[in-house]
Design a protein around this motif. Structure first.
Motif, PDB file in Angstrom:
ATOM      1  N   ALA A  41     -28.432  15.137 -11.503  1.00 47.50           N
ATOM      2  CA  ALA A  41     -27.147  14.804 -11.581  1.00 47.50           C
ATOM      3  C   ALA A  41     -26.623  14.557 -10.004  1.00 47.50           C
ATOM      4  O   ALA A  41     -25.566  13.971  -9.701  1.00 47.50           O
ATOM      5  CB  ALA A  41     -26.025  15.923 -12.037  1.00 47.50           C
ATOM      6  N   ASP A  42     -27.581  15.129  -8.781  1.00 45.63           N
ATOM      7  CA  ASP A  42     -27.121  15.065  -7.673  1.00 45.63           C
ATOM      8  C   ASP A  42     -27.866  13.789  -6.860  1.00 45.63           C
ATOM      9  O   ASP A  42     -27.791  13.498  -5.668  1.00 45.63           O
ATOM     10  CB  ASP A  42     -27.487  16.164  -6.759  1.00 45.63           C
ATOM     11  CG  ASP A  42     -26.538  16.178  -5.402  1.00 45.63           C
ATOM     12  OD1 ASP A  42     -25.659  15.757  -5.277  1.00 45.63           O
ATOM     13  OD2 ASP A  42     -27.661  16.656  -4.389  1.00 45.63           O
ATOM     14  N   LEU A  43     -28.716  12.851  -7.877  1.00 44.97           N
ATOM     15  CA  LEU A  43     -29.450  11.884  -7.271  1.00 44.97           C
ATOM     16  C   LEU A  43     -28.815  10.616  -7.781  1.00 44.97           C
ATOM     17  O   LEU A  43     -28.163  10.500  -8.588  1.00 44.97           O
ATOM     18  CB  LEU A  43     -30.802  12.075  -7.998  1.00 44.97           C
ATOM     19  CG  LEU A  43     -31.501  13.235  -7.562  1.00 44.97           C
ATOM     20  CD1 LEU A  43     -33.027  13.073  -8.191  1.00 44.97           C
ATOM     21  CD2 LEU A  43     -31.874  13.221  -6.146  1.00 44.97           C
ATOM     22  N   LEU A  44     -28.622   9.501  -6.766  1.00 43.17           N
ATOM     23  CA  LEU A  44     -28.324   8.360  -7.216  1.00 43.17           C
ATOM     24  C   LEU A  44     -29.375   7.578  -8.096  1.00 43.17           C
ATOM     25  O   LEU A  44     -30.576   8.052  -8.086  1.00 43.17           O
ATOM     26  CB  LEU A  44     -28.268   7.525  -5.995  1.00 43.17           C
ATOM     27  CG  LEU A  44     -27.145   7.860  -4.818  1.00 43.17           C
ATOM     28  CD1 LEU A  44     -27.134   7.170  -3.544  1.00 43.17           C
ATOM     29  CD2 LEU A  44     -25.821   8.021  -5.496  1.00 43.17           C
ATOM     30  N   SER A  46     -30.999   4.847  -7.890  1.00 44.29           N
ATOM     31  CA  SER A  46     -32.055   4.406  -6.871  1.00 44.29           C
ATOM     32  C   SER A  46     -33.045   5.579  -6.514  1.00 44.29           C
ATOM     33  O   SER A  46     -34.155   5.337  -6.586  1.00 44.29           O
ATOM     34  CB  SER A  46     -31.505   3.863  -5.577  1.00 44.29           C
ATOM     35  OG  SER A  46     -30.770   4.611  -4.851  1.00 44.29           O
ATOM     36  N   GLN A  47     -32.488   6.790  -6.244  1.00 40.59           N
ATOM     37  CA  GLN A  47     -33.269   7.919  -5.883  1.00 40.59           C
ATOM     38  C   GLN A  47     -33.986   8.562  -7.111  1.00 40.59           C
ATOM     39  O   GLN A  47     -35.170   8.815  -7.037  1.00 40.59           O
ATOM     40  CB  GLN A  47     -32.305   8.964  -5.428  1.00 40.59           C
ATOM     41  CG  GLN A  47     -32.042   8.689  -4.140  1.00 40.59           C
ATOM     42  CD  GLN A  47     -30.760   9.782  -3.744  1.00 40.59           C
ATOM     43  OE1 GLN A  47     -29.954  10.073  -4.528  1.00 40.59           O
ATOM     44  NE2 GLN A  47     -30.825  10.000  -2.394  1.00 40.59           N
ATOM     45  N   VAL A  48     -33.353   8.351  -8.476  1.00 44.22           N
ATOM     46  CA  VAL A  48     -33.899   8.613  -9.634  1.00 44.22           C
ATOM     47  C   VAL A  48     -35.164   7.886  -9.896  1.00 44.22           C
ATOM     48  O   VAL A  48     -36.150   8.194 -10.219  1.00 44.22           O
ATOM     49  CB  VAL A  48     -33.109   8.489 -10.987  1.00 44.22           C
ATOM     50  CG1 VAL A  48     -33.924   8.582 -12.163  1.00 44.22           C
ATOM     51  CG2 VAL A  48     -31.973   9.438 -10.766  1.00 44.22           C
ATOM     52  N   TYR A  49     -35.213   6.263  -9.473  1.00 41.71           N
ATOM     53  CA  TYR A  49     -36.368   5.787  -9.493  1.00 41.71           C
ATOM     54  C   TYR A  49     -37.625   6.043  -8.686  1.00 41.71           C
ATOM     55  O   TYR A  49     -38.586   5.828  -8.932  1.00 41.71           O
ATOM     56  CB  TYR A  49     -36.019   4.024  -9.256  1.00 41.71           C
ATOM     57  CG  TYR A  49     -35.044   3.634 -10.556  1.00 41.71           C
ATOM     58  CD1 TYR A  49     -35.713   3.301 -11.984  1.00 41.71           C
ATOM     59  CD2 TYR A  49     -34.002   3.235 -10.596  1.00 41.71           C
ATOM     60  CE1 TYR A  49     -35.029   3.022 -12.991  1.00 41.71           C
ATOM     61  CE2 TYR A  49     -33.171   2.228 -11.661  1.00 41.71           C
ATOM     62  CZ  TYR A  49     -33.773   2.454 -12.924  1.00 41.71           C
ATOM     63  OH  TYR A  49     -33.344   1.757 -13.959  1.00 41.71           O
ATOM     64  N   VAL A  50     -37.028   6.392  -7.437  1.00 40.28           N
ATOM     65  CA  VAL A  50     -38.035   6.626  -6.377  1.00 40.28           C
ATOM     66  C   VAL A  50     -38.976   8.007  -6.984  1.00 40.28           C
ATOM     67  O   VAL A  50     -40.132   8.013  -7.006  1.00 40.28           O
ATOM     68  CB  VAL A  50     -37.378   7.009  -5.053  1.00 40.28           C
ATOM     69  CG1 VAL A  50     -38.381   7.582  -4.150  1.00 40.28           C
ATOM     70  CG2 VAL A  50     -36.585   5.655  -4.525  1.00 40.28           C
ATOM     71  N   LEU A  51     -38.044   8.854  -7.576  1.00 44.44           N
ATOM     72  CA  LEU A  51     -38.573  10.096  -8.173  1.00 44.44           C
ATOM     73  C   LEU A  51     -39.633   9.935  -9.258  1.00 44.44           C
ATOM     74  O   LEU A  51     -40.655  10.503  -9.230  1.00 44.44           O
ATOM     75  CB  LEU A  51     -37.531  11.162  -8.613  1.00 44.44           C
ATOM     76  CG  LEU A  51     -37.922  12.520  -9.030  1.00 44.44           C
ATOM     77  CD1 LEU A  51     -38.873  13.120  -8.069  1.00 44.44           C
ATOM     78  CD2 LEU A  51     -36.873  13.227  -9.663  1.00 44.44           C
ATOM     79  N   ALA A  52     -39.016   9.049 -10.154  1.00 42.31           N
ATOM     80  CA  ALA A  52     -39.728   8.699 -11.472  1.00 42.31           C
ATOM     81  C   ALA A  52     -41.243   7.962 -10.842  1.00 42.31           C
ATOM     82  O   ALA A  52     -42.146   8.271 -11.350  1.00 42.31           O
ATOM     83  CB  ALA A  52     -38.841   7.748 -12.305  1.00 42.31           C
ATOM     84  N   LYS A  53     -41.132   7.288  -9.787  1.00 45.73           N
ATOM     85  CA  LYS A  53     -42.494   6.494  -9.461  1.00 45.73           C
ATOM     86  C   LYS A  53     -43.330   7.433  -8.894  1.00 45.73           C
ATOM     87  O   LYS A  53     -44.482   7.702  -9.120  1.00 45.73           O
ATOM     88  CB  LYS A  53     -42.246   5.430  -8.306  1.00 45.73           C
ATOM     89  CG  LYS A  53     -41.687   4.208  -8.829  1.00 45.73           C
ATOM     90  CD  LYS A  53     -41.701   3.198  -7.709  1.00 45.73           C
ATOM     91  CE  LYS A  53     -41.366   1.697  -8.614  1.00 45.73           C
ATOM     92  NZ  LYS A  53     -41.572   0.598  -7.465  1.00 45.73           N
ATOM     93  N   GLU A  54     -42.886   8.389  -8.159  1.00 44.20           N
ATOM     94  CA  GLU A  54     -43.584   9.629  -7.354  1.00 44.20           C
ATOM     95  C   GLU A  54     -44.145  10.628  -8.613  1.00 44.20           C
ATOM     96  O   GLU A  54     -45.363  10.883  -8.459  1.00 44.20           O
ATOM     97  CB  GLU A  54     -42.813  10.478  -6.700  1.00 44.20           C
ATOM     98  CG  GLU A  54     -43.499  11.472  -5.797  1.00 44.20           C
ATOM     99  CD  GLU A  54     -44.181  10.784  -4.719  1.00 44.20           C
ATOM    100  OE1 GLU A  54     -45.521  11.275  -4.275  1.00 44.20           O
ATOM    101  OE2 GLU A  54     -43.977   9.702  -4.156  1.00 44.20           O
TER     102      GLU A  54
END
Length: 139
Positions: A41-44, A46-54
């Motif tokens: 909930a504290d991630l934008l 776009s950041q969720v997508y970066v995390l998901a890729k990681e």
């Protein structure tokens, strides 16, 4: 979900991101908004997508259009909102930075209207539930 989680001694985990949960309130208050913990909930978005890729989330999930699944058509979250998540992230940043509206393009002005309108209309979802305090002298 809570019956299942309780039966199995688990918690209900939220899937909302910062834009959905705290900017435009794009969730059902006691639906997917009713959770025990909300790890992203504290991630934008776009950041969720970066995390998901990681985390090596499969490509089909990464490329899927975000949808609430409430309609029997191909309508996405962005179709319903009228702006993309990237545009909403821009609007949130512009509000936080108090960016002068005079520099906005016509589309940016429209996105800002969407952002502010949804933020105002859904504020009740993003704030603590008001509690009526009854003075002790009434008891």
């Amino acid at each position: 979900i809570y019956a299942f989680a309780g039966h199995h001694k688990m918690l209900v985990v939220g899937t909302g991101n910062k834009i959905e949960d705290f900017c435009v309130g794009f969730f059902t208050k006691y639906g997917e908004g009713g959770v025990d913990i909300s790890p992203i909930a504290d991630l934008l978005k776009s950041q969720v997508y970066v995390l998901a890729k990681e985390l090596n989330v499969v490509e089909s999930i990464l490329k899927a259009k975000p949808t609430d699944g409430l309609f029997a058509d191909e309508r996405s979250d962005e179709d319903q909102i009228g702006a993309t998540y990237d545009e909403l992230e821009w609007a949130m940043t512009a509000v936080e930075n108090k960016t002068d509206e005079k520099s906005f393009s016509a589309r940016e002005k429209h996105v800002m209207e969407i952002y502010l309108s949804r933020n105002r209309a859904n504020k009740h979802k993003m704030e603590a539930i008001p509690v009526c305090k009854i003075p002790k002298e009434f008891f």
